[in-house]
Motif scaffolding. Structure first.
Motif, mmCIF file in Angstrom:
data_model
loop_
_atom_site.group_PDB
_atom_site.id
_atom_site.type_symbol
_atom_site.label_atom_id
_atom_site.label_comp_id
_atom_site.label_asym_id
_atom_site.label_seq_id
_atom_site.Cartn_x
_atom_site.Cartn_y
_atom_site.Cartn_z
ATOM 1 N N GLN A 1 -2.130 -14.313 63.144
ATOM 2 C CA GLN A 1 -1.569 -13.844 61.801
ATOM 3 C C GLN A 1 0.243 -13.039 62.152
ATOM 4 O O GLN A 1 -0.136 -12.365 63.368
ATOM 5 N N THR A 2 0.879 -13.626 61.873
ATOM 6 C CA THR A 2 2.174 -12.766 61.512
ATOM 7 C C THR A 2 2.399 -12.589 59.275
ATOM 8 O O THR A 2 2.276 -13.699 59.344
ATOM 9 N N GLY A 3 2.368 -11.640 59.415
ATOM 10 C CA GLY A 3 2.936 -11.061 58.083
ATOM 11 C C GLY A 3 3.923 -10.334 58.028
ATOM 12 O O GLY A 3 4.814 -9.974 58.852
ATOM 13 N N ILE B 1 -7.048 -16.495 51.460
ATOM 14 C CA ILE B 1 -6.503 -17.234 51.876
ATOM 15 C C ILE B 1 -6.456 -18.780 52.119
ATOM 16 O O ILE B 1 -7.395 -19.455 51.655
ATOM 17 N N CYS C 1 0.939 -13.650 54.916
ATOM 18 C CA CYS C 1 1.097 -13.490 56.380
ATOM 19 C C CYS C 1 0.816 -16.001 56.459
ATOM 20 O O CYS C 1 0.046 -16.180 55.764
ATOM 21 N N ASP C 2 1.028 -15.576 57.206
ATOM 22 C CA ASP C 2 0.965 -17.447 58.209
ATOM 23 C C ASP C 2 0.615 -16.865 59.115
ATOM 24 O O ASP C 2 0.716 -16.380 60.324
ATOM 25 N N GLY C 3 -0.370 -18.050 59.794
ATOM 26 C CA GLY C 3 -0.467 -18.660 61.267
ATOM 27 C C GLY C 3 -1.649 -19.615 61.635
ATOM 28 O O GLY C 3 -1.727 -20.484 60.268
ATOM 29 N N THR C 4 -2.634 -18.957 62.460
ATOM 30 C CA THR C 4 -3.505 -20.535 62.845
ATOM 31 C C THR C 4 -4.946 -19.835 63.106
ATOM 32 O O THR C 4 -5.213 -18.947 63.347
ATOM 33 N N VAL D 1 -8.580 -16.086 65.498
ATOM 34 C CA VAL D 1 -7.149 -16.464 64.402
ATOM 35 C C VAL D 1 -6.267 -15.716 65.101
ATOM 36 O O VAL D 1 -5.999 -14.422 65.235
ATOM 37 N N THR E 1 -3.824 -24.461 60.079
ATOM 38 C CA THR E 1 -2.784 -23.526 59.636
ATOM 39 C C THR E 1 -3.615 -23.064 58.551
ATOM 40 O O THR E 1 -4.122 -23.309 57.405
ATOM 41 N N SER E 2 -2.667 -22.090 58.606
ATOM 42 C CA SER E 2 -3.429 -20.679 57.211
ATOM 43 C C SER E 2 -2.382 -20.270 56.753
ATOM 44 O O SER E 2 -1.643 -19.465 57.423
ATOM 45 N N HIS E 3 -2.767 -19.514 55.245
ATOM 46 C CA HIS E 3 -2.022 -18.492 54.346
ATOM 47 C C HIS E 3 -2.369 -18.064 54.163
ATOM 48 O O HIS E 3 -2.992 -18.051 53.329
#
Length: 167
Positions: free
Chosen positions: A123-125, A55, A135-138, A121, A153-155
């Protein structure tokens, strides 16, 4: 055909069916078990399984962390990561043939063990192969009253664990 002969043939069919039906059921059940045991080689794009996730936090100086995610049938996800000693629990769903979305919540505690809020959290992936997804999201930090404090924001880059991974 005589009535007596027809009755004998019906009884023979019923006896054969009474023996064959349980055998057929057993074969079906065992076949289903064998198919599920072979899920690691399935290329249908299932997210169900265990994943090692790296992450990162784009645009931030925050250090990357490692996570372990378990996507279970029925849409349940359990997550752990190197930043928190408490698991996250949530839900997931497929949104397309190789795309998905998931959410989970992690409780947060300070050094004394006092509850200080939750991290939500979302996320969409995308499955990039049977053994990888991104995946990316918050992640939004909430205070104990549920008020949002900040969003990050995270990946994620994930690799599937399989029974072949014995070390």
């Amino acid at each position: 055909m005589s009535d007596e002969r027809a009755a004998l043939n019906r009884r023979r069919l019923l006896r054969t069916g009474a023996v064959a039906a349980p055998a057929g059921l057993a074969a079906t059940l065992l076949g289903g078990h064998a198919a599920s045991a072979d899920a690691e080689t399935d290329t249908s794009g299932s997210l169900v399984g265990s994943w090692a996730v790296t992450i990162t936090f784009p645009g931030s100086t925050q250090e990357s962390e490692r996570g372990l995610f378990a996507f279970m049938p029925g849409g349940v996800i359990i997550e752990t990561n190197t930043r928190s000693k408490y698991p996250g629990i949530g839900s997931w769903r497929m949104t397309g043939a190789s795309t998905f979305a998931f959410v989970f919540r992690e409780q947060a505690f300070d050094a004394t063990g006092a509850y200080v809020g939750e991290i939500h959290v979302a996320q969409t992936g995308r499955l990039t192969s049977f053994t990888a997804f991104t995946c990316d999201g918050t992640g939004t930090i909430h205070d104990p009253s549920g008020n949002p404090i900040t969003t990050v924001t995270s990946h994620g880059d994930a690799v599937r664990y399989t029974t072949a991974d014995t070390t």
